[in-house]
Motif scaffolding. Structure first.
Motif, PDB file in Angstrom:
ATOM      1  N   LEU A  15       0.085  13.287  56.961  1.00 12.47           N
ATOM      2  CA  LEU A  15      -0.941  14.504  56.779  1.00 12.47           C
ATOM      3  C   LEU A  15       0.257  15.585  57.403  1.00 12.47           C
ATOM      4  CD1 LEU A  15      -3.426  14.149  60.253  1.00 12.47           C
ATOM      5  CD2 LEU A  15      -3.247  13.635  57.885  1.00 12.47           C
ATOM      6  N   VAL A  71      -3.031  15.091  53.333  1.00 10.86           N
ATOM      7  CA  VAL A  71      -2.970  13.767  53.015  1.00 10.86           C
ATOM      8  C   VAL A  71      -1.896  13.048  52.151  1.00 10.86           C
ATOM      9  CG1 VAL A  71      -4.227  11.498  53.944  1.00 10.86           C
ATOM     10  CG2 VAL A  71      -5.371  12.986  53.733  1.00 10.86           C
ATOM     11  N   TYR A  86      -8.063   9.041  58.228  1.00 12.92           N
ATOM     12  CA  TYR A  86      -7.614  10.266  57.976  1.00 12.92           C
ATOM     13  C   TYR A  86      -7.358  11.815  57.175  1.00 12.92           C
ATOM     14  CZ  TYR A  86      -2.958   7.739  59.555  1.00 12.92           C
ATOM     15  OH  TYR A  86      -2.265   6.954  59.743  1.00 12.92           O
ATOM     16  N   ALA A  90      -7.847  15.009  59.074  1.00 15.23           N
ATOM     17  CA  ALA A  90      -6.661  16.090  58.454  1.00 15.23           C
ATOM     18  C   ALA A  90      -7.980  17.266  57.938  1.00 15.23           C
ATOM     19  CB  ALA A  90      -6.321  15.448  56.863  1.00 15.23           C
TER      20      ALA A  90
END
Length: 894
Positions: A15, A71, A86, A90
């Motif tokens: 990230l 990402v 993810y 983010a």
């Protein structure tokens, strides 16, 4: 299944946007292009490695006030749950209120379909006050269709508050053509990213700190074709040259493709480094992300942080990421790393390289980064270590992240996997649940070595809990193969061994046991079991299990004649079974349920539409059971329309293709029954021979269907005594077990047999009982499918029925027999159906409106309303509004 991971289990370096090197070349025309993308949905930056994609986007983000998040993707992110975990994590860095619902659903053991997950996320994003940017780097690593479909859904519904930037080496599998047509896409390709003469001169001047002749720059630009990585490598090599002649010599020395240029230049750069730096590069180049402590574990030195800082200062293709806690993280440029790896494999033997991976894997494990520990072990083919780590991962995450686990296990030799019973059991589940054809015998064959290994080990250990889980899974496999008796055996074994708290596996076995009760005709027991299974699956947060339980309850309601309840359950399944291909089976069974209900209500057009949809869904999943049942239903619809040529074509083709023996037997029974209905008794010898053989695996409902069809044949042949003997006890058994539909059929067939024997009193008694049950449940086709003999029997008993309700119900059924004429004499005179306008008038009439009120409502004259009312009274054989209301209710006309 979910690959949800708590925030502290996320790899935070994914990230982190890369930090910019000092001295990057400002590329204003490209930055302006990126600015223009903010008014659109998507910016696509696509070019091979080394063309400065990440640097350009990083420069753009750093120079703008717009909020952004980043990402960096990799191969592991082809698991949809991991990918969206993810992405949502983010986005939450922009605003903590974004994605709470979605992230919570992702952490559930059984997350819903990804479109459903994304709807609350999109709604959250739409509420943001300021526009923001999400950058997905290395999107070329994504090839999973589910991830691409999910991202396409997000892009399609992207609110104006979010702009998406994809950095990729290849064009992604997304609906780019539509975005281009709608002017919702900005694209930067390799041709636009190439350095021009001015940019190359500026870059080299600042990097080398010396004047390079324009001709030499032009030559270098031609050799590299404006490739930023090539120019940067050349600049590093030129830093050690002291004269224009040395520069000219270097430029003349390399040529060809990017790969050849890179290999040459990296070696030039590498040999100019001090020995300590060379040692460090050779030992750390294999790893995607680096921090000082990891480098120390790999090299056995304690200079990792210092060396990383030095290499980053020297611009040696090492990018510093944002800080994570007390750790500074870096990553090599992929092209540079690949070239150093080539050198490392030349200079280090295989054992040394494997040792580096082993040390890195152990370091990741010590930090709780199991994904990276496993990936690293597998990269070096350290299978024993990888399997130990995978067992540890399963202990923590169970089967969450099936695709990631499956990818790991596919790279492990099978013989080593078979030594680990838990992994074998998990791998069998992954194969079963991720295959597109779980009904195929080949799938069961592929599972067997893993299930056998796990079962053998757990029997030796007397691990009853694990054996209970394994038997539950075996029951599922047997069920999907159509081996129902074996499925029932495994499910019972499972429930004997599983503890009460294991709701997930007990729920799975309870579903199968409920299906057993359903197929044994024990409808009330099946209903109770279905309710228990639904509660267990709900506790386990298993949406697929909950849908399967709803399907059992729908079928139970259908057998009880509760059509409205069955309809509501099927609609509920349709509303909840939204998502990927794994939901198509649930949709298919629910759609088939709707087809059955429409058929029973004699709505043949809707029934056929639902059957066609069922066949489409069954075809997508290669679901033979659903396909066969749908075609059988289509044959009944065709017979109801007197199209027996189509019936014969449908069933002949189906018999030739069906593989499951139990389903083939159902097809033969259908053909026999519809042949009897069509008056063709000459082709039933083979069917009679088939049912005369004992079959221990015959399900009770199959036996019922065959018995009833045999009785129909005997009635058609005027052998009433044989038919009554065959039907003996069935009416009582069906009533005791809640099978109202079967009870009505048994009563009708007995009545028809007595009618053949001219025992009209007995026929009358049985038909009255059948009509009472049928009227209470609003059944129609169950009577109509007995054909002209039933029409004749209804005509006979019509004047003697005990009350007007049954009289009207029987008359309504008679009007649905196309070959039967209703006598005008007798109690009921509903000799023609109401017109649509008469139904409208009747509805208003029974609601208490006056004739003048009805006229205003329908915008007609009062005289017209009076004419309609007179016609309605005549057709219903009534003389007042109260009588009309009662008859309309009895006949369910409204």
């Amino acid at each position: 299944m979910s690959d949800a991971r708590p925030a502290d289990k996320l790899l935070h370096t994914k990230l982190m946007p890369p930090r910019l090197h000092a001295g990057v070349v400002e590329r204003d025309h490209l930055l302006t292009r990126l600015d223009s993308g903010l008014t659109k949905k998507l910016t696509l930056v696509s070019a091979p490695t080394g063309f400065g994609k990440t640097t350009l986007v990083g420069m753009w983000i750093a120079g703008r006030e717009v909020s952004s998040t980043w990402v960096t993707l990799d191969e592991n992110d082809n698991d949809p749950t991991r990918f969206w975990t993810y992405v949502v994590s983010a986005l939450r860095t922009l605003d903590s209120s974004v994605g709470k619902t979605t992230l919570s659903a992702l952490t559930a053991p059984q997350p819903p379909a990804f479109e459903s997950l994304l709807i609350p996320l999109i709604n959250d994003l739409a509420r943001l006050e300021q526009p923001c940017v999400l950058v997905l780097e290395d999107y070329h690593a994504i090839h999973a269709s589910e991830v691409n479909k999910g991202l396409a859904f997000l892009i399609q519904h992207l609110p104006v508050t979010l702009h998406l930037v994809l950095i990729t080496r290849t064009e992604p599998d997304l609906p780019l053509a539509i975005l281009r047509v709608r002017d919702e896409l900005v694209e930067l390709s390799v041709n636009e990213l190439r350095f021009n003469q001015t940019e190359a001169e500026t870059f080299l001047r600042e990097a080398v700190q010396m004047e390079i002749p324009s001709a030499a720059v032009t030559k270098l630009l031609q050799q590299t074709e404006g490739w930023a990585a090539g120019l940067r490598l050349a600049a590093l090599s030129l830093q050690s040259k002291n004269s224009a002649a040395d520069v000219e010599q270097l430029i003349r020395s390399f040529s060809g493709s990017d790969r050849r240029v890179a290999d040459y230049l990296v070696q030039e750069v590498f040999k100019d480094q001090p020995e300590t730096a060379q040692f460090f590069l050779l030992k750390t180049c294999f790893f995607n992300r680096l921090t000082g402590a990891l480098c120390d574990a790999i090299t056995g030195e304690n200079t990792g942080a210092t060396m990383l800082e030095h290499l980053e200062r020297e611009n040696l293709f090492l990018v510093q990421l944002e800080r994570s806690g007390d750790q500074l993280w870096y990553r090599y440029n992929p092209l540079f790393a690949e070239s150093i790896q080539y050198l490392a494999r030349q200079r280090l033997d295989e054992a040394e390289v494997k040792s580096l991976f082993e040390k890195a894997s152990s370091w990741y494990e010590s930090r709780g980064l199991l994904d990276d520990a496993i990936e690293t072990a597998l990269s070096a083919k350290l299978f024993s270590q990888a399997l130990r780590l995978i067992e540890k991962y399963i202990d923590i995450h169970d089967i969450n992240g099936m695709r990631t686990l499956g990818r790991w296990l596919e790279s492990v030799p099978e013989q080593q996997t078979l030594l680990h019973p838990l992994i074998c059991f998990v791998y069998a589940q992954i194969i079963l649940y991720t295959t597109s054809d779980r009904f195929s015998p080949a799938v069961a064959t592929r599972l067997e070595p893993f299930l056998h290994a796990a079962e053998t080990a757990w029997r030796a250990e007397e691990n009853h809990h694990r054996l209970g889980e394994l038997f539950s899974l075996r029951g599922n496999v047997a069920w999907w193969r159509g081996n129902f008796q074996k499925a029932f055996e495994y499910a019972h074994q499972s429930l004997e061994l599983l503890p009460e708290f294991d709701v997930a596996w007990r729920g799975t076995s309870q579903l199968i046991v409920s299906y057993e009760a359903l197929n044994a005709g024990r409808i009330l027991q099946a209903q109770d079991g279905g309710l228990e299974a639904r509660a267990q699956m709900g506790a386990a947060q298993n949406i697929h299990g909950m849908l399967a339980a709803a399907q059992i309850l729908s079928e139970a309601a259908y057998w009880q004649g509760e059509l409205e309840q069955a309809l509501q359950l099927d609609q509920q399944i349709m509303n909840e079974a939204i998502g990927g291909v794994e939901m198509l089976d649930d949709q298919g069974f629910a759609t088939f349920g709707l087809a059955q209900i429409a058929y029973e209500q004699s709505d043949l057009a809707r029934a056929e539409l639902m059957v066609e949809r069922t066949l489409d869904l069954a075809g997508q999943r290669a679901n033979e059971y659903l396909r066969v049942k749908a075609i059988i239903q289509l044959a009944y619809i065709s017979a109801a329309e007197n199209d027996f040529v189509r019936v014969d074509n449908l069933l002949t083709l189906l018999i030739a293709k069906v593989q499951n023996s139990a389903l083939a037997r159902d097809v033969h029974e259908t053909r026999a029954r519809l042949s009897i209905l069509g008056g063709d008794l000459s082709s039933l010898k083979s069917w009679l021979a088939m049912i005369s053989n004992e079959n221990q695996n015959l399900l009770h409902l199959q036996k019922e269907r065959e018995t009833f069809t045999l009785a129909r044949l005997q009635i058609a042949e005027s052998n009433a005594s044989a038919a009554l003997q065959a039907l003996d006890g069935w009416a009582a058994e069906t009533a005791a077990n809640g099978r109202i539909r079967s009870q009505v059929q048994a009563l009708c067939l007995e009545a028809l047999a007595y009618h053949v024997e001219s025992d009209d009193a007995k026929a009358m008694s049985l038909m009255t009982e059948a009509l009472i049950l049928g009227h209470a449940k609003n059944l129609r086709r169950i009577f109509l499918d007995e054909g002209p003999h039933m029409g004749a029997l209804l005509q006979t008993i019509l004047p003697s029925l005990p009350n007007r309700t049954l009289n009207l119900y029987a008359t309504t059924l008679l009007h649905l027999f196309s070959s039967v004429t209703v006598p005008l004499a007798g109690a009921a005179k509903l000799v023609e159906p109401l017109s649509q306008q008469e139904v409208r008038v009747l509805r208003l009439l029974v609601n208490g409106l006056s004739n003048s009120d009805i006229a205003r409502e329908l915008v007609v004259s009062t005289n017209t309303v009076k004419t309609h009312v007179k016609s309605i009274y005549r057709k219903l054989n009534v003389n007042s509004r109260e009588d009309a209301r009662e008859v309309a209710r009895e006949l369910r006309l409204l």
